[in-house]
Design a protein around this motif. Structure first.
Motif, PDB file in Angstrom:
ATOM      1  N   GLN A 108      -1.430   4.286  -2.735  1.00 15.01           N
ATOM      2  CA  GLN A 108      -0.829   5.517  -2.200  1.00 15.01           C
ATOM      3  C   GLN A 108      -0.590   5.398  -0.700  1.00 15.01           C
ATOM      4  O   GLN A 108       0.431   5.872  -0.185  1.00 15.01           O
ATOM      5  CB  GLN A 108      -1.727   6.715  -2.520  1.00 15.01           C
ATOM      6  N   GLN A 109      -1.522   4.750   0.012  1.00 13.43           N
ATOM      7  CA  GLN A 109      -1.344   4.534   1.449  1.00 13.43           C
ATOM      8  C   GLN A 109      -0.157   3.614   1.718  1.00 13.43           C
ATOM      9  O   GLN A 109       0.620   3.830   2.659  1.00 13.43           O
ATOM     10  CB  GLN A 109      -2.615   3.922   2.066  1.00 13.43           C
ATOM     11  N   MET A 110      -0.011   2.584   0.898  1.00 11.02           N
ATOM     12  CA  MET A 110       1.132   1.668   1.032  1.00 11.02           C
ATOM     13  C   MET A 110       2.443   2.436   0.881  1.00 11.02           C
ATOM     14  O   MET A 110       3.370   2.284   1.681  1.00 11.02           O
ATOM     15  CB  MET A 110       1.051   0.555  -0.025  1.00 11.02           C
ATOM     16  N   SER A 111       2.526   3.276  -0.146  1.00 10.03           N
ATOM     17  CA  SER A 111       3.749   4.055  -0.376  1.00 10.03           C
ATOM     18  C   SER A 111       4.016   5.018   0.765  1.00 10.03           C
ATOM     19  O   SER A 111       5.172   5.210   1.168  1.00 10.03           O
ATOM     20  CB  SER A 111       3.645   4.822  -1.706  1.00 10.03           C
ATOM     21  N   ALA A 112       2.965   5.621   1.301  1.00 13.34           N
ATOM     22  CA  ALA A 112       3.136   6.557   2.411  1.00 13.34           C
ATOM     23  C   ALA A 112       3.703   5.839   3.637  1.00 13.34           C
ATOM     24  O   ALA A 112       4.593   6.361   4.317  1.00 13.34           O
ATOM     25  CB  ALA A 112       1.803   7.230   2.745  1.00 13.34           C
ATOM     26  N   TRP A 113       3.203   4.634   3.920  1.00 14.81           N
ATOM     27  CA  TRP A 113       3.727   3.887   5.057  1.00 14.81           C
ATOM     28  C   TRP A 113       5.175   3.462   4.834  1.00 14.81           C
ATOM     29  O   TRP A 113       5.980   3.470   5.769  1.00 14.81           O
ATOM     30  CB  TRP A 113       2.848   2.672   5.371  1.00 14.81           C
TER      31      TRP A 113
ATOM     32  N   ILE B  82       8.553  -0.083  -5.835  1.00 17.69           N
ATOM     33  CA  ILE B  82       7.662  -0.662  -6.852  1.00 17.69           C
ATOM     34  C   ILE B  82       6.852  -1.812  -6.250  1.00 17.69           C
ATOM     35  O   ILE B  82       5.640  -1.915  -6.470  1.00 17.69           O
ATOM     36  CB  ILE B  82       8.470  -1.132  -8.075  1.00 17.69           C
ATOM     37  N   ALA B  83       7.507  -2.684  -5.475  1.00 19.69           N
ATOM     38  CA  ALA B  83       6.805  -3.822  -4.882  1.00 19.69           C
ATOM     39  C   ALA B  83       5.667  -3.358  -3.978  1.00 19.69           C
ATOM     40  O   ALA B  83       4.556  -3.904  -4.037  1.00 19.69           O
ATOM     41  CB  ALA B  83       7.789  -4.688  -4.093  1.00 19.69           C
ATOM     42  N   VAL B  84       5.926  -2.368  -3.162  1.00 13.18           N
ATOM     43  CA  VAL B  84       4.899  -1.847  -2.260  1.00 13.18           C
ATOM     44  C   VAL B  84       3.746  -1.246  -3.063  1.00 13.18           C
ATOM     45  O   VAL B  84       2.572  -1.443  -2.733  1.00 13.18           O
ATOM     46  CB  VAL B  84       5.524  -0.818  -1.293  1.00 13.18           C
ATOM     47  N   ARG B  85       4.065  -0.558  -4.141  1.00 12.57           N
ATOM     48  CA  ARG B  85       3.022   0.072  -4.959  1.00 12.57           C
ATOM     49  C   ARG B  85       2.182  -0.964  -5.703  1.00 12.57           C
ATOM     50  O   ARG B  85       0.993  -0.764  -5.945  1.00 12.57           O
ATOM     51  CB  ARG B  85       3.681   1.038  -5.950  1.00 12.57           C
ATOM     52  N   GLY B  86       2.795  -2.107  -6.062  1.00  8.49           N
ATOM     53  CA  GLY B  86       2.079  -3.112  -6.845  1.00  8.49           C
ATOM     54  C   GLY B  86       1.471  -4.238  -6.034  1.00  8.49           C
ATOM     55  O   GLY B  86       0.802  -5.113  -6.596  1.00  8.49           O
ATOM     56  N   GLN B  87       1.641  -4.239  -4.730  1.00 14.78           N
ATOM     57  CA  GLN B  87       1.257  -5.360  -3.885  1.00 14.78           C
ATOM     58  C   GLN B  87      -0.230  -5.709  -3.964  1.00 14.78           C
ATOM     59  O   GLN B  87      -0.597  -6.863  -3.888  1.00 14.78           O
ATOM     60  CB  GLN B  87       1.660  -5.051  -2.430  1.00 14.78           C
ATOM     61  N   HIS B  88      -1.082  -4.756  -4.160  1.00 11.74           N
ATOM     62  CA  HIS B  88      -2.534  -4.973  -4.121  1.00 11.74           C
ATOM     63  C   HIS B  88      -3.148  -4.905  -5.512  1.00 11.74           C
ATOM     64  O   HIS B  88      -4.346  -4.712  -5.665  1.00 11.74           O
ATOM     65  CB  HIS B  88      -3.154  -3.872  -3.231  1.00 11.74           C
TER      66      HIS B  88
END
Length: 196
Positions: free
Chosen positions: A39-44, A58-64
């Motif tokens: 969620q923090q990744m998506s917010a940034w 999607i990539a940002v949400r799945g990165q970790h």
């Protein structure tokens, strides 16, 4: 109402994130740590890009994705061990995310494009999507983990970590990072790293 391929993929990613046995407290609520991180990744990403496309979101949400499943301790000590662990984590997260995308109806081409972003292929070679994923990861680290991390790591090593992190970020992400609230000790490390 039918769920879009994008919504289905995000829901499936978040369901996997929610499997993290580690939790954090936020506003009196216990949240799986990896779901919170996603969620923090998506917010940034929302702060970095005005209208990011679905694939980048999607990539940002799945990165970790599911990082807790493979302990860093399973790899050798030092920088090489860390780099191998991170590479393998990116490969695994990319493959899992791509499979979820195909199941939701995305093309093989779109799924592989997202997997490349998650693996950060093209980073440092002008690949804007890989840079955006890296920027989000760096900003989440600096905002949420940096202060605690800096208390556990030798001062000179921490300065080098900040320098390496800074070197991977875009100018826009660096500007956002400088605006983050930091404890005086953490701010001092950043200033020393940037002055060197």
């Amino acid at each position: 109402m039918p769920t879009s391929a994008f919504d289905q993929t995000i829901q499936e990613l978040d369901a996997l994130h929610a499997g993290d046995p580690r939790h954090i407290e936020q506003d009196g609520e216990s949240i799986p740590r990896e779901l919170w991180h996603a969620q923090q990744m998506s917010a940034w990403l929302g702060r970095l890009k005005d209208s990011p496309d679905e694939l980048l979101r999607i990539a940002v949400r799945g990165q970790h994705l599911q990082r807790w499943q493979v302990s860093r301790d399973e790899y050798g000590e030092g920088r090489q061990g860390y780099l191998h662990w991170r590479r393998d984590q990116g490969k695994r997260a990319g493959e899992t995310t791509a499979a979820l995308m195909r199941d939701a109806g995305y093309s093989d081409e779109d799924a592989e494009c997202v997997a490349r972003m998650i693996r950060k292929e093209g980073l440092g070679r002008g690949e804007a999507a890989a840079q955006a994923v890296e920027d989000c990861a760096c900003l989440v680290f600096l905002e949420n983990y940096f202060a605690d991390f800096s208390r556990k790591v030798d001062h000179d090593h921490m300065v080098r970590i900040v320098q390496k992190t800074w070197g991977k970020m875009s100018d826009q992400a660096r500007e956002l990072a400088l605006g983050l609230p930091m404890a005086p000790e953490a701010r001092s490390i950043v200033e020393e790293a940037l002055a060197s």
